[in-house]
Write a protein that holds these residues in place. Structure first.
Motif, PDB file in Angstrom:
ATOM      1  N   THR A 128       0.230  13.810  10.878  1.00 17.54           N
ATOM      2  CA  THR A 128      -1.189  13.390  10.523  1.00 17.54           C
ATOM      3  C   THR A 128      -1.148  12.479   9.382  1.00 17.54           C
ATOM      4  OG1 THR A 128      -1.483  15.784  10.883  1.00 17.54           O
ATOM      5  CG2 THR A 128      -3.153  14.376   9.915  1.00 17.54           C
ATOM      6  N   TYR A 129      -1.809  11.514   9.337  1.00 17.01           N
ATOM      7  CA  TYR A 129      -2.101  10.404   8.697  1.00 17.01           C
ATOM      8  C   TYR A 129      -3.321  10.879   7.686  1.00 17.01           C
ATOM      9  CZ  TYR A 129      -2.954   5.940   6.367  1.00 17.01           C
ATOM     10  OH  TYR A 129      -3.350   4.884   5.300  1.00 17.01           O
ATOM     11  N   ILE A 130      -2.985  10.962   6.313  1.00 17.08           N
ATOM     12  CA  ILE A 130      -3.811  11.462   5.466  1.00 17.08           C
ATOM     13  C   ILE A 130      -4.820  10.132   4.645  1.00 17.08           C
ATOM     14  CG2 ILE A 130      -4.106  12.568   3.183  1.00 17.08           C
ATOM     15  CD1 ILE A 130      -1.622  14.109   3.798  1.00 17.08           C
ATOM     16  N   GLU A 177      -0.042   0.822   9.052  1.00 16.58           N
ATOM     17  CA  GLU A 177      -0.055   2.537   9.116  1.00 16.58           C
ATOM     18  C   GLU A 177       0.622   2.838  10.509  1.00 16.58           C
ATOM     19  OE1 GLU A 177      -1.867   5.587  11.091  1.00 16.58           O
ATOM     20  OE2 GLU A 177      -2.905   3.950  10.889  1.00 16.58           O
ATOM     21  N   ALA A 178       0.000   2.292  11.592  1.00 19.91           N
ATOM     22  CA  ALA A 178       0.376   2.604  12.858  1.00 19.91           C
ATOM     23  C   ALA A 178       1.966   2.481  12.918  1.00 19.91           C
ATOM     24  CB  ALA A 178      -0.419   1.733  13.832  1.00 19.91           C
ATOM     25  N   THR A 179       2.653   1.406  12.525  1.00 18.85           N
ATOM     26  CA  THR A 179       4.246   1.322  12.497  1.00 18.85           C
ATOM     27  C   THR A 179       4.811   2.378  11.818  1.00 18.85           C
ATOM     28  OG1 THR A 179       3.789  -1.275  12.613  1.00 18.85           O
ATOM     29  CG2 THR A 179       6.021  -0.345  12.096  1.00 18.85           C
ATOM     30  N   LEU A 180       4.178   2.738  10.699  1.00 20.40           N
ATOM     31  CA  LEU A 180       4.775   3.831   9.742  1.00 20.40           C
ATOM     32  C   LEU A 180       4.737   5.466  10.453  1.00 20.40           C
ATOM     33  CD1 LEU A 180       3.527   2.817   6.368  1.00 20.40           C
ATOM     34  CD2 LEU A 180       5.696   2.485   7.176  1.00 20.40           C
ATOM     35  N   THR A 181       3.334   5.497  11.095  1.00 19.53           N
ATOM     36  CA  THR A 181       3.326   6.633  11.961  1.00 19.53           C
ATOM     37  C   THR A 181       4.290   6.859  13.128  1.00 19.53           C
ATOM     38  OG1 THR A 181       0.888   6.685  11.381  1.00 19.53           O
ATOM     39  CG2 THR A 181       1.576   7.945  13.249  1.00 19.53           C
ATOM     40  N   LEU A 226       0.723  -1.220   0.006  1.00 18.82           N
ATOM     41  CA  LEU A 226       0.117   0.001   0.062  1.00 18.82           C
ATOM     42  C   LEU A 226       0.822   1.227   0.091  1.00 18.82           C
ATOM     43  CD1 LEU A 226      -2.724  -0.734   2.650  1.00 18.82           C
ATOM     44  CD2 LEU A 226      -3.184  -0.662   0.194  1.00 18.82           C
ATOM     45  N   THR A 227       0.412   2.313  -0.514  1.00 16.30           N
ATOM     46  CA  THR A 227       1.193   3.697  -0.294  1.00 16.30           C
ATOM     47  C   THR A 227       0.183   4.510   0.505  1.00 16.30           C
ATOM     48  OG1 THR A 227       1.726   3.397  -2.765  1.00 16.30           O
ATOM     49  CG2 THR A 227       1.570   5.545  -1.896  1.00 16.30           C
ATOM     50  N   HIS A 228       0.825   5.078   1.696  1.00 17.92           N
ATOM     51  CA  HIS A 228       0.495   5.789   2.621  1.00 17.92           C
ATOM     52  C   HIS A 228       0.884   7.097   2.429  1.00 17.92           C
ATOM     53  CE1 HIS A 228      -1.017   2.283   4.791  1.00 17.92           C
ATOM     54  NE2 HIS A 228       0.176   1.659   4.434  1.00 17.92           N
ATOM     55  N   GLU A 229      -0.179   8.221   2.834  1.00 14.69           N
ATOM     56  CA  GLU A 229       0.322   9.699   2.519  1.00 14.69           C
ATOM     57  C   GLU A 229       0.328  10.228   3.829  1.00 14.69           C
ATOM     58  OE1 GLU A 229      -0.226  13.350  -0.246  1.00 14.69           O
ATOM     59  OE2 GLU A 229      -1.436  11.819  -0.366  1.00 14.69           O
TER      60      GLU A 229
END
Length: 71
Positions: A66-68, A51-55, A2-5
């Motif tokens: 802030t996770y978009i 996502e939580a790990t990347l944050t 996945l790509t997270h912004e």
């Protein structure tokens, strides 16, 4: 993958450099990549990590994160 912004409150090249150093060290899985855009104050990460790990990785730079969303 996945790509997270993320929106990261980066104000200078030192801030974006800190984000780059952290992700370069922590994002070691094959095929993962990231892009830091200081002007837009965004970081885009392509990874299998949650996502939580990347944050949490991004928060180590000491800036507001802030996770978009994912693409």
């Amino acid at each position: 993958m996945l790509t997270h912004e993320y929106k990261v409150e980066m104000t200078c090249s030192g801030c974006s450099g800190a984000v780059t150093r952290i992700l370069s060290k922590k994002l070691t899985e094959p095929g993962s990549k990231f892009d830091v855009n200081l002007e837009a104050k965004t970081v885009t990460i392509t990874s299998d990590l949650p996502e939580a790990t990347l944050t949490e990785m991004l928060k180590k730079c000491g800036k507001e994160v802030t996770y978009i969303g994912s693409k």
